[in-house]
Design an enzyme around this catalytic site. Structure first.
Site, short mmCIF file in Angstrom:
data_model
loop_
_atom_site.label_atom_id
_atom_site.label_comp_id
_atom_site.label_asym_id
_atom_site.label_seq_id
_atom_site.Cartn_x
_atom_site.Cartn_y
_atom_site.Cartn_z
N GLY A 286 37.08 29.61 41.10
CA GLY A 286 36.78 30.02 39.72
C GLY A 286 35.56 29.34 39.13
O GLY A 286 34.44 29.52 39.60
N LYS B 263 38.94 31.67 50.81
CA LYS B 263 38.08 30.66 50.17
C LYS B 263 37.76 29.51 51.13
O LYS B 263 36.61 29.08 51.21
CB LYS B 263 38.76 30.13 48.90
CG LYS B 263 38.84 31.20 47.81
CD LYS B 263 39.78 30.80 46.70
CE LYS B 263 39.82 31.83 45.57
NZ LYS B 263 40.90 31.60 44.62
P1 NAP Z 1 40.54 43.41 37.60
O1 NAP Z 1 40.92 42.79 36.31
O2 NAP Z 1 41.56 44.17 38.37
O3 NAP Z 1 39.28 44.36 37.31
C1 NAP Z 1 38.76 45.26 38.24
C2 NAP Z 1 37.74 46.17 37.57
O4 NAP Z 1 37.16 46.99 38.56
C3 NAP Z 1 38.33 47.10 36.51
O5 NAP Z 1 37.44 47.24 35.43
C4 NAP Z 1 38.49 48.44 37.24
O6 NAP Z 1 38.32 49.58 36.40
C5 NAP Z 1 37.33 48.38 38.21
N1 NAP Z 1 37.63 49.10 39.45
C6 NAP Z 1 38.63 48.89 40.32
N2 NAP Z 1 38.56 49.73 41.35
C7 NAP Z 1 37.50 50.54 41.12
C8 NAP Z 1 36.91 51.63 41.81
N3 NAP Z 1 37.41 52.08 42.96
N4 NAP Z 1 35.81 52.20 41.28
C9 NAP Z 1 35.30 51.76 40.11
N5 NAP Z 1 35.80 50.73 39.41
C10 NAP Z 1 36.89 50.14 39.91
O7 NAP Z 1 39.96 42.31 38.62
P2 NAP Z 1 39.39 40.85 38.26
O8 NAP Z 1 40.53 39.90 38.12
O9 NAP Z 1 38.37 40.94 37.20
O10 NAP Z 1 38.70 40.47 39.66
C11 NAP Z 1 37.44 41.00 40.03
C12 NAP Z 1 36.92 40.22 41.25
O11 NAP Z 1 36.76 38.85 40.90
C13 NAP Z 1 37.87 40.20 42.46
O12 NAP Z 1 37.09 40.21 43.63
C14 NAP Z 1 38.62 38.88 42.33
O13 NAP Z 1 39.08 38.40 43.56
C15 NAP Z 1 37.50 38.01 41.79
N6 NAP Z 1 37.95 36.83 41.06
C16 NAP Z 1 38.88 36.95 40.07
C17 NAP Z 1 39.25 35.83 39.35
C18 NAP Z 1 40.26 35.89 38.24
O14 NAP Z 1 40.61 34.83 37.70
N7 NAP Z 1 40.76 37.05 37.88
C19 NAP Z 1 38.67 34.58 39.65
C20 NAP Z 1 37.73 34.49 40.69
C21 NAP Z 1 37.36 35.63 41.37
P3 NAP Z 1 39.33 49.91 35.20
O15 NAP Z 1 39.08 48.84 34.17
O16 NAP Z 1 38.95 51.27 34.73
O17 NAP Z 1 40.72 49.82 35.79
N1 HSE Z 2 43.63 35.00 42.15
C1 HSE Z 2 42.74 33.91 42.27
C2 HSE Z 2 43.46 32.62 41.97
C3 HSE Z 2 41.59 34.09 41.32
O1 HSE Z 2 44.56 32.67 41.42
O2 HSE Z 2 42.95 31.56 42.33
C4 HSE Z 2 40.51 33.06 41.49
O3 HSE Z 2 39.82 33.23 42.68
#
Ligand code: NAP
Ligand code: HSE
Length: 428
Positions: free
Chosen positions: A132, A203
């Site tokens: 993160g 990771k």
């Molecule tokens: P999320 O909340 O599920 O958001 C995904 C977004 O992508 C949504 O806006 C969704 O659209 C869009 N989307 C999904 N599938 C799609 C498709 N086929 N075509 C077009 N748009 C699409 O995910 P997130 O938690 O933000 O995570 C995003 C990335 O960051 C991931 O790779 C995750 O591993 C990484 N990450 C997340 C965190 C965390 O704390 N959450 C931390 C580090 C890294 P809609 O809004 O219309 O549904």
């Molecule tokens: N799902 C992941 C976590 C988001 O809980 O650590 C950050 O990469």
């Protein structure tokens, strides 16, 4: 002016949008020109979003971004394997720099993606993919570049650390805490990736590839998640002076790389035992610097947004100043990945046996015959005729322990091997 195309407006995408809006003057000064989000791709345009945003920016058509001549930089925050991988490849082929937080895609296809970026003279950055908000990818690539890295150990998943903390401190049930972690935006869209340890494996794969300058097949990493961690084990750990944490390890040894993710007993006075809730920590040992430890929020909208926007600023500045100086760590080393059975560890064992004289002696003989020596033995809550025995071993190769457990299972008075958990950071 640098134009950005944002793919995804979920937890992290919204965080990026907010930071870009709030700190736009600051960002402009750092980049040397204005940086604007030109278009945003989502799955469902009609979804209600808790954001102050002009709907004209939003599209469901990826071509409007990836093939858009006016867009310089693509930020992929969709997550998952596809179409995220496909969009990153198309963007790089169109000579657009890419920022992503997608650990799955970088761990699985990092080599293909980095080579393509280098070939096309564009940048690829992925600071948000590991831990993160903690700066770790760039420090490992750049600030620690003078070192030969010997070891990386860390808590690399926020969701599981949050769950284990709440189960330990507030005696909450697994399912309830998982739901809260999902509501807080920490979990992956498929939370089994967090719970079963895969997210942490991606990771440690990324960090180990950088640290040991090698290509690591994520499938070669031993992975065990927290699904089977019971309240009983958490309570016994507490009594014995430990906490249970999901630990990711990448170590270089004479006989190969030891890379693994699994729950571990960690002594309460160990620095990683104090890392709680959504916090992550990464400990690195370099041959020149010695020990370095970083600590911060490992998941969530704004911490991850911070890492992603930092990558955007660096990439945008390089585009603005036509600086092609993108530093790619080459995979120039070839290592064997050690099989987990060859790794030496201390183990915590909980074994259910019949409460009869001589049972302990039979158990100790099987363990002794297999080179397993015991550091401590504890008999828990006698519920005659059955009693749970708690054993902590001295360090032993896992293959010897496994053989002894197989033999123990065939003893008449052994009812079940209820738990086997490795002990880290306490190898006396
Ligand atoms: P999320 O909340 O599920 O958001 C995904 C977004 O992508 C949504 O806006 C969704 O659209 C869009 N989307 C999904 N599938 C799609 C498709 N086929 N075509 C077009 N748009 C699409 O995910 P997130 O938690 O933000 O995570 C995003 C990335 O960051 C991931 O790779 C995750 O591993 C990484 N990450 C997340 C965190 C965390 O704390 N959450 C931390 C580090 C890294 P809609 O809004 O219309 O549904
Ligand atoms: N799902 C992941 C976590 C988001 O809980 O650590 C950050 O990469």
């Amino acid at each position: 002016l640098i134009n950005i195309g944002l793919l995804g407006l979920g937890t992290v995408g919204s965080g990026v949008y907010k930071i870009m809006k709030k700190n736009h003057e600051n960002i402009k000064a750092k980049v040397g020109t204005k940086v604007e989000i030109k278009k945003i791709l989502v799955r469902d345009k009609k979804k209600k979003r808790n954001l102050d945003i002009n709907n004209k920016l939003i599209t469901e058509d990826p071509a409007e971004i990836i093939n858009n001549q006016e867009i310089d930089l693509i930020v992929e925050l969709i997550g998952g394997e596809n179409p995220a991988h496909k969009y990153i490849i198309e963007a790089l082929k169109n000579k657009k720099s890419v920022v992503t937080a997608n650990k799955l895609v970088i761990a699985k296809y990092g080599n293909e993606i980095l080579n393509l970026a280098e070939k096309n003279g564009v940048q690829i950055s992925y600071e948000g993919s590991v831990a993160g908000g903690i700066p770790i990818v760039r420090p490992l690539k750049e600030s620690l570049a003078a070192n030969r890295i010997k070891e990386i150990t860390g808590i690399l998943n926020g969701t599981t650390n949050y769950i284990l903390t709440k189960m330990t401190e507030e005696k909450k049930e697994f399912a309830d805490v998982l739901e809260t972690a999902q509501n807080k935006g920490y979990a992956e869209s498929d939370p089994s990736s967090d719970i079963d340890g895969l997210d942490a494996a991606y990771k440690i794969c990324i960090l180990s590839s950088l640290a040991f300058e090698t290509l690591i097949d994520v499938k070669s990493i031993y992975v065990e998640g927290i699904r089977n961690i019971s309240r009983e084990d958490i309570e016994i750990a507490d009594e014995l002076g430990y906490v249970i944490k999901l630990i990711a390890i990448g170590k270089q040894g004479k006989d190969g790389l030891d890379i693994r993710v699994h729950p571990s007993f960690v002594p309460k006075n160990h620095p990683l035992a104090l890392v709680n809730n959504v916090y992550n920590a990464v400990y690195i040992h370099g041959d020149a610097v010695g020990d370095v430890m970083s600590h911060g929020k490992g998941a969530g909208q704004m911490p991850t947004g911070s890492a992603v926007v930092a990558d955007i600023i660096q990439a945008a500045r390089n585009i603005n100043y036509k600086n092609g100086n993108n530093y790619f760590v080459s995979a120039r080393q070839d290592y064997k990945i050690k099989n987990i059975v060859e790794v030496k560890n201390k183990f915590y064992l909980r074994i259910k046996v019949n409460d009869k004289p001589g049972v302990m002696a039979n158990l100790a003989k099987v363990l002794g015959d297999n080179k397993v020596s015991l550091a401590s033995v504890l008999q828990k809550n006698r519920l005659k005729p059955v009693v749970p025995l708690v054993l902590v071993t001295h360090p032993v190769k896992e293959k010897y322990l496994n053989k002894s457990l197989e033999e123990l299972k065939s003893l008449e008075d052994v009812i079940e091997i209820s738990s086997k958990i490795r002990v880290e950071g306490d190898n006396e």
